[in-house]
Design a protein around this motif. Sequence first.
Motif, PDB file in Angstrom:
ATOM      1  N   CYS A   1       0.812  -1.215   0.000  1.00 42.39           N
ATOM      2  CA  CYS A   1       0.000   0.000   0.000  1.00 42.39           C
ATOM      3  C   CYS A   1       0.843   1.261   0.000  1.00 42.39           C
ATOM      4  CB  CYS A   1      -0.952   0.005   1.202  1.00 42.39           C
ATOM      5  SG  CYS A   1      -0.114  -0.133   2.808  1.00 42.39           S
ATOM      6  N   ASP A   2       2.172   1.163   0.011  1.00 42.81           N
ATOM      7  CA  ASP A   2       3.050   2.331  -0.058  1.00 42.81           C
ATOM      8  C   ASP A   2       3.140   2.755  -1.516  1.00 42.81           C
ATOM      9  OD1 ASP A   2       4.866   4.307   0.278  1.00 42.81           O
ATOM     10  OD2 ASP A   2       6.556   3.017   0.814  1.00 42.81           O
ATOM     11  N   LEU A   3       2.247   3.651  -1.925  1.00 37.44           N
ATOM     12  CA  LEU A   3       2.123   4.044  -3.327  1.00 37.44           C
ATOM     13  C   LEU A   3       2.798   5.363  -3.637  1.00 37.44           C
ATOM     14  CD1 LEU A   3      -1.626   3.120  -3.903  1.00 37.44           C
ATOM     15  CD2 LEU A   3       0.383   1.719  -4.321  1.00 37.44           C
ATOM     16  N   THR A   4       3.060   6.214  -2.646  1.00 32.87           N
ATOM     17  CA  THR A   4       3.600   7.549  -2.872  1.00 32.87           C
ATOM     18  C   THR A   4       5.006   7.613  -2.315  1.00 32.87           C
ATOM     19  OG1 THR A   4       1.370   8.425  -2.646  1.00 32.87           O
ATOM     20  CG2 THR A   4       3.166  10.006  -2.637  1.00 32.87           C
ATOM     21  N   PHE A   5       5.934   8.121  -3.127  1.00 30.78           N
ATOM     22  CA  PHE A   5       7.336   8.193  -2.735  1.00 30.78           C
ATOM     23  C   PHE A   5       7.538   9.353  -1.767  1.00 30.78           C
ATOM     24  CE2 PHE A   5      11.777   9.554  -3.862  1.00 30.78           C
ATOM     25  CZ  PHE A   5      12.391   8.500  -3.212  1.00 30.78           C
ATOM     26  N   ARG A   6       8.192   9.058  -0.619  1.00 29.22           N
ATOM     27  CA  ARG A   6       8.524  10.050   0.408  1.00 29.22           C
ATOM     28  C   ARG A   6       7.286  10.797   0.896  1.00 29.22           C
ATOM     29  NH1 ARG A   6      13.853  10.796   1.239  1.00 29.22           N
ATOM     30  NH2 ARG A   6      15.305   9.967  -0.317  1.00 29.22           N
ATOM     31  N   ALA A   7       6.190  10.108   1.024  1.00 29.54           N
ATOM     32  CA  ALA A   7       4.953  10.682   1.554  1.00 29.54           C
ATOM     33  C   ALA A   7       4.176   9.573   2.246  1.00 29.54           C
ATOM     34  CB  ALA A   7       4.111  11.323   0.456  1.00 29.54           C
ATOM     35  N   CYS A   8       3.404   9.947   3.252  1.00 31.57           N
ATOM     36  CA  CYS A   8       2.640   8.983   4.037  1.00 31.57           C
ATOM     37  C   CYS A   8       1.324   8.684   3.346  1.00 31.57           C
ATOM     38  CB  CYS A   8       2.405   9.527   5.453  1.00 31.57           C
ATOM     39  SG  CYS A   8       1.442   8.416   6.510  1.00 31.57           S
ATOM     40  N   ASP A   9       1.045   7.421   3.101  1.00 29.51           N
ATOM     41  CA  ASP A   9      -0.229   7.006   2.513  1.00 29.51           C
ATOM     42  C   ASP A   9      -1.217   6.697   3.636  1.00 29.51           C
ATOM     43  OD1 ASP A   9       0.164   6.567  -0.570  1.00 29.51           O
ATOM     44  OD2 ASP A   9       1.987   5.841   0.415  1.00 29.51           O
ATOM     45  N   VAL A  10      -2.422   7.227   3.493  1.00 28.65           N
ATOM     46  CA  VAL A  10      -3.442   7.068   4.524  1.00 28.65           C
ATOM     47  C   VAL A  10      -3.835   5.601   4.647  1.00 28.65           C
ATOM     48  CG1 VAL A  10      -5.739   7.777   5.275  1.00 28.65           C
ATOM     49  CG2 VAL A  10      -4.263   9.389   4.080  1.00 28.65           C
ATOM     50  N   ARG A  11      -3.975   5.100   5.874  1.00 27.73           N
ATOM     51  CA  ARG A  11      -4.370   3.744   6.234  1.00 27.73           C
ATOM     52  C   ARG A  11      -3.296   2.712   5.904  1.00 27.73           C
ATOM     53  NH1 ARG A  11     -10.020   1.845   4.260  1.00 27.73           N
ATOM     54  NH2 ARG A  11      -9.453   0.206   5.743  1.00 27.73           N
ATOM     55  N   CYS A  12      -2.106   3.143   5.494  1.00 26.00           N
ATOM     56  CA  CYS A  12      -1.001   2.216   5.211  1.00 26.00           C
ATOM     57  C   CYS A  12      -0.056   2.255   6.407  1.00 26.00           C
ATOM     58  CB  CYS A  12      -0.287   2.618   3.926  1.00 26.00           C
ATOM     59  SG  CYS A  12       0.958   1.421   3.390  1.00 26.00           S
ATOM     60  N   CYS A  13      -0.291   1.382   7.364  1.00 22.52           N
ATOM     61  CA  CYS A  13       0.466   1.414   8.612  1.00 22.52           C
ATOM     62  C   CYS A  13       1.891   0.903   8.444  1.00 22.52           C
ATOM     63  CB  CYS A  13      -0.260   0.590   9.683  1.00 22.52           C
ATOM     64  SG  CYS A  13      -1.887   1.255  10.109  1.00 22.52           S
ATOM     65  N   CYS A  14       2.205   0.190   7.344  1.00 21.12           N
ATOM     66  CA  CYS A  14       3.564  -0.273   7.129  1.00 21.12           C
ATOM     67  C   CYS A  14       4.410   0.725   6.361  1.00 21.12           C
ATOM     68  CB  CYS A  14       3.551  -1.618   6.399  1.00 21.12           C
ATOM     69  SG  CYS A  14       2.740  -1.556   4.772  1.00 21.12           S
ATOM     70  N   ASP A  15       3.844   1.890   6.015  1.00 18.51           N
ATOM     71  CA  ASP A  15       4.576   2.908   5.275  1.00 18.51           C
ATOM     72  C   ASP A  15       5.634   3.527   6.177  1.00 18.51           C
ATOM     73  OD1 ASP A  15       5.491   4.841   3.595  1.00 18.51           O
ATOM     74  OD2 ASP A  15       3.521   5.638   3.061  1.00 18.51           O
ATOM     75  N   LYS A  16       6.909   3.423   5.780  1.00 17.50           N
ATOM     76  CA  LYS A  16       7.996   3.949   6.589  1.00 17.50           C
ATOM     77  C   LYS A  16       8.025   5.472   6.596  1.00 17.50           C
ATOM     78  CE  LYS A  16       9.481  -0.204   7.432  1.00 17.50           C
ATOM     79  NZ  LYS A  16       9.330  -0.805   8.773  1.00 17.50           N
ATOM     80  N   ASP A  17       7.316   6.124   5.660  1.00 21.67           N
ATOM     81  CA  ASP A  17       7.300   7.578   5.623  1.00 21.67           C
ATOM     82  C   ASP A  17       6.315   8.188   6.604  1.00 21.67           C
ATOM     83  OD1 ASP A  17       9.144   7.556   3.511  1.00 21.67           O
ATOM     84  OD2 ASP A  17       7.542   7.194   2.063  1.00 21.67           O
ATOM     85  N   CYS A  18       5.484   7.380   7.261  1.00 20.06           N
ATOM     86  CA  CYS A  18       4.484   7.893   8.210  1.00 20.06           C
ATOM     87  C   CYS A  18       5.140   8.107   9.574  1.00 20.06           C
ATOM     88  CB  CYS A  18       3.306   6.918   8.334  1.00 20.06           C
ATOM     89  SG  CYS A  18       2.379   6.702   6.787  1.00 20.06           S
ATOM     90  N   SER A  19       4.946   9.303  10.091  1.00 18.46           N
ATOM     91  CA  SER A  19       5.457   9.619  11.422  1.00 18.46           C
ATOM     92  C   SER A  19       4.524   9.039  12.486  1.00 18.46           C
ATOM     93  CB  SER A  19       5.572  11.133  11.589  1.00 18.46           C
ATOM     94  OG  SER A  19       4.298  11.738  11.465  1.00 18.46           O
ATOM     95  N   PRO A  20       4.991   8.911  13.733  1.00 17.89           N
ATOM     96  CA  PRO A  20       4.094   8.400  14.796  1.00 17.89           C
ATOM     97  C   PRO A  20       2.844   9.246  14.965  1.00 17.89           C
ATOM     98  CG  PRO A  20       6.386   8.317  15.503  1.00 17.89           C
ATOM     99  CD  PRO A  20       6.378   9.061  14.212  1.00 17.89           C
ATOM    100  N   GLU A  21       2.954  10.565  14.771  1.00 16.20           N
ATOM    101  CA  GLU A  21       1.759  11.412  14.895  1.00 16.20           C
ATOM    102  C   GLU A  21       0.754  11.096  13.795  1.00 16.20           C
ATOM    103  OE1 GLU A  21       4.830  12.401  14.917  1.00 16.20           O
ATOM    104  OE2 GLU A  21       5.109  13.045  17.009  1.00 16.20           O
TER     105      GLU A  21
END
Length: 719
Positions: free
Chosen positions: A182-202
């Motif tokens: 589900c990590d579809l966007t480069f260097r950006a957090c994808d909504v509802r994709c909890c395995c996305d490394k670009d998502c901050s804890p907040e």
Amino acid sequence: MANMVYILFLPTILRQVTYMFLFFFMAPAQNFVVFQPSFLTATGPTISSLLIGDTSNISLYLRTVSPSNTTAGNIGSPSCVAEETQWVLTSEQVEKTAVRVQLRLTKSLRLCGKNETNPDCCPKPLCVLETLQVSACVNGTPQSSLLIQAKINALLVPTNAGYDNKTIIPNQVYQPLGSCPCDLTFRACDVRCCCDKDCSPEELKLFVSSCLHGPFGGQVSPAPDYQCTVQASENTPDWFPFLCVNSPLENNPYLGLFYEGDTIASKPGPSFQRPVLSAPVPVNAYVQGSPILTINDQYFTIPQMVFGQCVNNAPVAFLKNFISYCRHLLHSCPTASPLQTETTDLGINLRSGQGGGVRVDVIDELAIDLSPFISHTDAVASLGGGLVCENVTLALDYKFSWKANDITNVTLTRTVGTITLDRNVVLTTSYSAVFLNGETMNEPNSGNPGYQVGKPVIAGKLLDTGLIKRTSINLWKPVSDGLCYTAEKKQILFGENSTSGCLLPVSQQNLTQCKFLRETVGSFQAALVTGTYVSKSGNPDPLTMTGWLNISFLTLNSSPVMEVTTDSCYGIPSHQHIHVWSLIKGIVQGEPQREIHALQVSYSLSTWAVECGGGDVSPCVDPMKTQLFPITSSVTFSDIPTNIGQLKTRYQINFTEYDCNRNDVCWPELVFPITKYYTGEPYSQSLAKGLILVFFFITASILGTPWRQIRQAWSSAAL
């Protein structure tokens, strides 16, 4: 007075429009100018306003005013003295009584990094906060002023922004895939994709309760029941340990749904030898669509048209051919790029894509004929007192030679010329980039493999080397005056019927030379179809003839035509018709694949004669007076049905009692599998199996209870 009272009671917007109309009617009568609007609030690097009135002798001056004069009610006295600012002031005459005034910020809106001392960047997020005043003066006397409040914030752009924001997928031969689909966007957090490394804890806290489940969310799907590791203590059969499957959970069958995998061709050899894999592609290798970089990791830019505007610093994408035209209104000789260029600035070093560098070779050409570049031909007339502009850059044409993911050579052809300015000149410059693989250009296809509706029909002609060079089949595209001498051509698009034409001026004197007139019209029509072959599919191979068809030309009657009169000509090929037959050769992933079956070019002959009706007799009196005659072209596409089937007899059409497709009861199906309607296996096998079933049925009937009772009843009757 009554009209003024009525205007005051109009709505605000209508009242403003009324004032504008009154101003436009009064402006020519009065000798004054005014800015519309006279006060602006700018939040971007470009500002535009209109100066309306008598602008013949107007001079514009720009300065920075103090913060105390920032209100519209306290503008302060205009000044006719220019000051040095971080803005560039330009003007363009749009109407006789209107001048467009534009201001462009010369400072970069990039936010400065830590410990950076470059004065071109913005030290704070609020980059520009100042008040500007533009004064319109005549002979040093201010006539009107424009007040601008500039409040511009810095642009927050990633430091390593690529050509697009798609996720870079590694080579699947050497990298595992499917860890986070589900990590579809480069260097950006994808909504509802909890395995996305670009998502901050907040950010994760916002949707941690709604994460995507299963393999699409990066979670390994539950192990199936046939796995040996899934041995529940309850309801486990005794034979389970013998028939279960030992397979690691990484072998997820859903991985193939996310990425298109690659394969490695096996080499013949002993099975105990380990295959040698090729080295992975370097991470800095070019792929189609990626931006070309300089040796200093900067974008390589060429002026291009973006959203209808000419952008001087537009990135160039790998394997993307383009040609752009930019218009410039010249009041004086240009002094900056891109109209004035230096060889040292153009001959830069680019990244080759394989870790090396390649230098741009610059070749200069002098343009003698300036008509393709200048709209007003009288502007280039060498009259006394004209301003001469030398070495003006008219065109920049780049040729990139490439192989695999590498750029091997870059050649730039710069076209320069000398322009004489007797008045304002509209200059049209061209910029192009072409990618060549060897000696062939990377040309786009029209389908894969079948033609797509709306894509150009691909034609070709055979070269002496045995290679088929692509050409086009065109129709007329009239522009400006609609004459055939100035008309352009447009490619025919697959599946789209079209008709177009142009006009040819013909005089009575031309009608006395009918043979020459036929040849002239025929040459115009022949220029539309430059190829002799047409491609069957949308992705033809230029090396093989099996994918090409001969274009059928219906030749005209070559016998001489006897002219009856001297004021008319017969047999003029005024209409060219292109007929294309196509059919569906198969279906790939649910899409029908259309191929061209035949293409025919034919002509319609007509008679041309000068008409003197409508009260205009000058064409018949003056032999040099011309009339306009149409030359037309058209294209028609026809689909050939694929499944016609055999023709039915009158008996088959009328007698439908045994037609299984038109009745609810199909009697031939009652004797399956003996009849020919059963197609599950060969007829010989079904007949043999059917006879065996009949034999078993008869045997069971003879030896069974019903037959025994019949024999007993027969014996009783006989006694």
